[in-house]
Motif scaffolding. Structure first.
Motif, PDB file in Angstrom:
ATOM      1  N   GLN A 276       0.271   1.618  -8.910  1.00 35.35           N
ATOM      2  CA  GLN A 276       0.207   2.828  -9.744  1.00 35.35           C
ATOM      3  C   GLN A 276       1.445   3.682  -9.588  1.00 35.35           C
ATOM      4  O   GLN A 276       1.571   4.729 -10.235  1.00 35.35           O
ATOM      5  CB  GLN A 276      -1.036   3.642  -9.367  1.00 35.35           C
ATOM      6  CG  GLN A 276      -2.319   2.903  -9.697  1.00 35.35           C
ATOM      7  CD  GLN A 276      -3.546   3.716  -9.330  1.00 35.35           C
ATOM      8  OE1 GLN A 276      -3.839   4.720  -9.945  1.00 35.35           O
ATOM      9  NE2 GLN A 276      -4.250   3.294  -8.302  1.00 35.35           N
TER      10      GLN A 276
ATOM     11  N   ASP B 106      -6.084  -4.471  -0.250  1.00 40.22           N
ATOM     12  CA  ASP B 106      -6.349  -4.295  -1.679  1.00 40.22           C
ATOM     13  C   ASP B 106      -6.173  -2.839  -2.074  1.00 40.22           C
ATOM     14  O   ASP B 106      -5.658  -2.530  -3.139  1.00 40.22           O
ATOM     15  CB  ASP B 106      -7.774  -4.750  -2.001  1.00 40.22           C
ATOM     16  CG  ASP B 106      -7.873  -6.263  -1.946  1.00 40.22           C
ATOM     17  OD1 ASP B 106      -6.825  -6.922  -1.979  1.00 40.22           O
ATOM     18  OD2 ASP B 106      -9.004  -6.774  -1.874  1.00 40.22           O
ATOM     19  N   ASN B 107      -6.633  -1.943  -1.220  1.00 40.04           N
ATOM     20  CA  ASN B 107      -6.463  -0.518  -1.477  1.00 40.04           C
ATOM     21  C   ASN B 107      -4.989  -0.181  -1.579  1.00 40.04           C
ATOM     22  O   ASN B 107      -4.557   0.548  -2.460  1.00 40.04           O
ATOM     23  CB  ASN B 107      -7.104   0.297  -0.342  1.00 40.04           C
ATOM     24  CG  ASN B 107      -8.583   0.497  -0.583  1.00 40.04           C
ATOM     25  OD1 ASN B 107      -9.016   0.610  -1.731  1.00 40.04           O
ATOM     26  ND2 ASN B 107      -9.352   0.525   0.476  1.00 40.04           N
TER      27      ASN B 107
ATOM     28  N   ASP C 214      -3.504  -1.513  -4.789  1.00 41.78           N
ATOM     29  CA  ASP C 214      -3.937  -0.736  -5.943  1.00 41.78           C
ATOM     30  C   ASP C 214      -3.108   0.529  -6.090  1.00 41.78           C
ATOM     31  O   ASP C 214      -2.695   0.900  -7.185  1.00 41.78           O
ATOM     32  CB  ASP C 214      -5.416  -0.386  -5.776  1.00 41.78           C
ATOM     33  CG  ASP C 214      -5.950   0.297  -7.015  1.00 41.78           C
ATOM     34  OD1 ASP C 214      -5.698  -0.255  -8.103  1.00 41.78           O
ATOM     35  OD2 ASP C 214      -6.583   1.357  -6.902  1.00 41.78           O
TER      36      ASP C 214
END
Length: 110
Positions: free
Chosen positions: A16, A8-9, A12
DNA sequence: TACTTGACAAAAG
DNA sequence: CCTTTTGCCAAGT
């Protein structure tokens, strides 16, 4: 359900990444924890194919700017998508890689 | 539960 | 310059 999902990190951070920019597995891994986890980033990218929402994994390349995982997209899809975003890709190699390199450790440090 | 594989990276030969 | 080895963590078999 696990606490800190490394995946998930990774997702994320990758989401971006601005258009026309690219980053490396090691950069993401280093930003999250240790560059040693670069393999996990790559693994996360593989899983990103089934992730929701899907992450722009085409913007994530190895430290050489080489499209190592382009085959996981299906043929030259990765190159096509990158070139569609003004990223020059020749022979699986991102041109001007150093210039368009997007480092989360710097960009997200703000 | 143990071994193998993998979209990486850095070092060694 | 190219090949091999090691380290790291997660997932599949």
């Amino acid at each position: 359900m696990p606490d800190y999902n490394f995946f998930d990190n990774v997702y994320d951070v990758v989401r971006q990444i601005p258009k026309g920019r690219v980053t490396s597995y090691g950069a993401i891994a280093a930003y999250l924890g240790s560059k040693q986890s670069s393999r996990i980033v790559g693994y996360a990218m593989m899983a990103s194919g089934t992730a929701n929402p899907p992450v722009p994994a085409q913007r994530v390349v190895n430290k050489q700017g080489l499209l190592t995982g382009k085959f996981h997209f299906g043929g030259d899809t990765m190159e096509q998508m990158l070139q569609n975003e003004s990223v020059e890709v020749i022979d699986n190699q991102v041109q001007n890689f150093k210039e368009i390199f997007w480092d989360p450790a710097i960009e997200l440090a703000l």
